[in-house]
Scaffold this active site. Structure first.
Site, short mmCIF file in Angstrom:
data_model
loop_
_atom_site.label_atom_id
_atom_site.label_comp_id
_atom_site.label_asym_id
_atom_site.label_seq_id
_atom_site.Cartn_x
_atom_site.Cartn_y
_atom_site.Cartn_z
N ALA A 115 5.56 -1.12 -21.17
CA ALA A 115 6.59 -0.95 -22.21
C ALA A 115 7.12 -2.25 -22.81
CB ALA A 115 7.78 -0.19 -21.61
N ALA A 127 -2.43 -2.96 -20.31
CA ALA A 127 -3.59 -3.83 -20.51
C ALA A 127 -3.53 -4.86 -19.39
CB ALA A 127 -3.54 -4.50 -21.88
N TYR A 141 -17.73 -4.92 -27.23
CA TYR A 141 -16.53 -4.12 -26.99
C TYR A 141 -16.88 -2.67 -26.65
CZ TYR A 141 -11.78 -2.60 -26.77
OH TYR A 141 -10.61 -2.08 -26.29
P1 NAD Z 1 -0.19 -5.96 -24.19
O1 NAD Z 1 -0.81 -7.04 -23.39
O2 NAD Z 1 0.69 -6.32 -25.32
O3 NAD Z 1 0.67 -4.98 -23.24
C1 NAD Z 1 0.31 -4.71 -21.93
C2 NAD Z 1 1.48 -4.10 -21.19
O4 NAD Z 1 1.03 -3.74 -19.87
C3 NAD Z 1 2.67 -5.02 -20.98
O5 NAD Z 1 3.87 -4.27 -21.06
C4 NAD Z 1 2.49 -5.51 -19.53
O6 NAD Z 1 3.69 -5.90 -18.88
C5 NAD Z 1 1.93 -4.26 -18.91
N1 NAD Z 1 1.19 -4.47 -17.67
C6 NAD Z 1 0.04 -5.17 -17.47
N2 NAD Z 1 -0.35 -5.06 -16.18
C7 NAD Z 1 0.57 -4.28 -15.55
C8 NAD Z 1 0.73 -3.79 -14.23
N3 NAD Z 1 -0.14 -4.08 -13.26
N4 NAD Z 1 1.81 -3.03 -13.96
C9 NAD Z 1 2.73 -2.72 -14.91
N5 NAD Z 1 2.62 -3.14 -16.18
C10 NAD Z 1 1.55 -3.90 -16.49
O7 NAD Z 1 -1.40 -5.04 -24.64
P2 NAD Z 1 -1.65 -4.08 -25.90
O8 NAD Z 1 -2.57 -4.78 -26.80
O9 NAD Z 1 -0.38 -3.49 -26.40
O10 NAD Z 1 -2.54 -2.96 -25.17
C11 NAD Z 1 -2.04 -1.72 -24.75
C12 NAD Z 1 -3.16 -0.70 -24.87
O11 NAD Z 1 -3.53 -0.58 -26.23
C13 NAD Z 1 -4.43 -1.08 -24.10
O12 NAD Z 1 -4.99 0.07 -23.54
C14 NAD Z 1 -5.33 -1.62 -25.20
O13 NAD Z 1 -6.70 -1.50 -24.89
C15 NAD Z 1 -4.94 -0.70 -26.33
N6 NAD Z 1 -5.32 -1.18 -27.68
C16 NAD Z 1 -5.11 -2.47 -28.05
C17 NAD Z 1 -5.52 -2.91 -29.31
C18 NAD Z 1 -5.32 -4.32 -29.78
O14 NAD Z 1 -5.96 -4.72 -30.73
N7 NAD Z 1 -4.44 -5.07 -29.18
C19 NAD Z 1 -6.10 -1.99 -30.20
C20 NAD Z 1 -6.26 -0.66 -29.80
C21 NAD Z 1 -5.87 -0.28 -28.53
#
Ligand code: NAD
Ligand code: NA
Length: 395
Positions: free
Chosen positions: A48, A139, A234
């Protein structure tokens, strides 16, 4: 202290509390103007604190006045050492939410562990009774399995053949070819163990067995597909195998929630600069070209615009527009044929010399620094700030 960005490779070691707070405020202001009719009321967000998960928390809280519990894994500040940005984001969000009379509490720890799951369950029972939405937005590069203690590492590798293509070092602007060796068998399994659906299912199983999921409960996890350019590394690589597993889990979850008419969905989101995506080779070059094209077309979105559209035009509009594989697609604008054709053409022209003109390297860099609270409009970085900031609803 005065906090400046200090980078090492694809990470920034410092972050700025005022800049992070301003980013959160901008997202809150965006959602206040775009309420969700019949939106969620009691929401658990796993992951979050940054990226899509933070945007989901803000959209829930400010779109439909939802009570939110956020779970994340962030580094608290110590004297002279700033926290990780997700810490400051969460502090800013909760401070504002509490001012606005919204329930918001957080749990900082490993979401993969039984301990954090139990703690979250207890908090739901005590404060919310039941939840009607769970956003799964983790992530992570590693996962320790809660039952066996085995530690898995996810990798970003092609499957089968070596992948060779261009990438950009977005700090220097240098475009160069890189090659990534194919995965070994264990790499695929390990990546699925970290980023696949098992943990999502574990959360749902626990919360369901403890009867804290409301009738018509929904859960959404985020996925990515992307262009043919990045496919080998990817979507058809190790991370893609994990996303396949995550997507299959959505159907299993729906099956397991029949009694309460619960639904599990995957939403395929747009490529955006986040801490997770900056580390993926080739993606920064793709994103810098994509941003240029989408901005020119007036189609550019960040995390908050994406999630606002997910809630207001899909999930709570009763208009999911699922694709052939049963997924929600808010990457629809990124994947438009005309957008992809333009990006592909630019890709062939991209060199260190041409990229500053044909790509949006500046936009990429700016977004990267924004993630850590730097380069944020309206923030005075010469002003002394207290690096020790508390998250008011932290459990
Ligand atoms: P991000 O790195 O911004 O967020 C990751 C979140 O996970 C953070 O809140 C972090 O604190 C939390 N986290 C990580 N390890 C943890 C753990 N062990 N316990 C608790 N919390 C933990 O990543 P994001 O880019 O927002 O990615 C979120 C999802 O969206 C992923 O599944 C990613 O594949 C997907 N996504 C990302 C993109 C992109 O381009 N960034 C595009 C499509 C989908
Ligand atoms: Na997230």
């Amino acid at each position: 202290m005065i906090i400046e960005p200090r980078t090492r490779g694809f990470i920034c070691l410092t972050s700025h509390p005022t800049g992070c707070a301003q980013n959160v405020q901008n997202q809150i202001d965006y959602i206040r103007q775009r309420p969700t009719e019949n939106g969620p009321k009691n929401v658990l967000v796993i992951g979050a604190s940054t990226g899509f998960g933070l945007a989901s928390r803000i959209t829930s809280a400010y779109g439909s006045k939802a009570s939110t519990i956020g779970v994340f894994f962030e580094k608290p500040p110590t004297k002279g050492r700033p926290a990780s940005p997700g810490w400051y984001n969460s502090a800013a969000f909760e401070k504002q939410a509490h001012k606005d009379g919204l329930y918001a509490k957080s749990i900082n720890g490993d979401a993969f562990s039984n301990e954090i799951k139990t703690q979250t369950l207890e908090l739901i029972k005590e404060d919310l009774g039941k939840i009607d939405m769970l956003i799964y937005s983790l992530a992570s590069p590693v996962r320790t399995h809660p039952d066996t203690g085995e530690r898995f590492k996810s990798v970003l590798k092609p499957i089968g053949d070596t992948f060779t293509n261009n990438t950009v070092d977005f700090h220097t602007g240098e475009v160069k070819e890189i090659s990534i060796e194919p995965s070994s068998d264990d790499d695929i399994e390990n990546t699925i163990a970290v980023m696949g659906g098992e943990d999502w299912q574990m959360w749902i199983d626990l919360l369901k067995s403890e009867n804290v999921l409301a009738e018509d409960f929904k859960t959404v996890a985020y996925s990515y597909i992307g262009p043919s350019l990045t496919e080998a590394v990817y979507r058809k690589g190790t991370i893609g195998a994990a996303k396949d597993d995550l997507e299959a889990t959505a159907f299993k979850i729906t099956d397991s929630l029949k009694e309460i008419n619960g639904k599990g969905y995957v939403s395929v989101n747009k490529a955006l600069v986040t801490q997770a995506s900056s580390a993926i080779p080739v993606i920064p070059l793709y994103i810098s070209l994509l941003y240029k094209v989408m901005k020119e077309e007036g189609l550019h979105e960040g995390c908050i615009e994406q999630i606002e559209r997910l809630f207001n035009e899909r999930l709570y509009a009763e208009d999911l527009q699922l694709d052939d594989a049963g997924r929600i697609r808010i990457d629809d604008w990124e994947m438009r044929d005309d957008i992809q054709a333009k990006v592909l053409k630019l890709w062939q022209e991209a060199t260190t010399e041409t990229l500053p003109n044909i790509g949006d390297l500046e936009g990429y860099k700016n977004d990267f620094f924004n993630l850590f609270g730097f380069n944020v409009d309206g923030v005075n970085y010469d002003k002394d700030v207290d690096e020790i900031v508390a998250i008011p609803g932290l459990q």
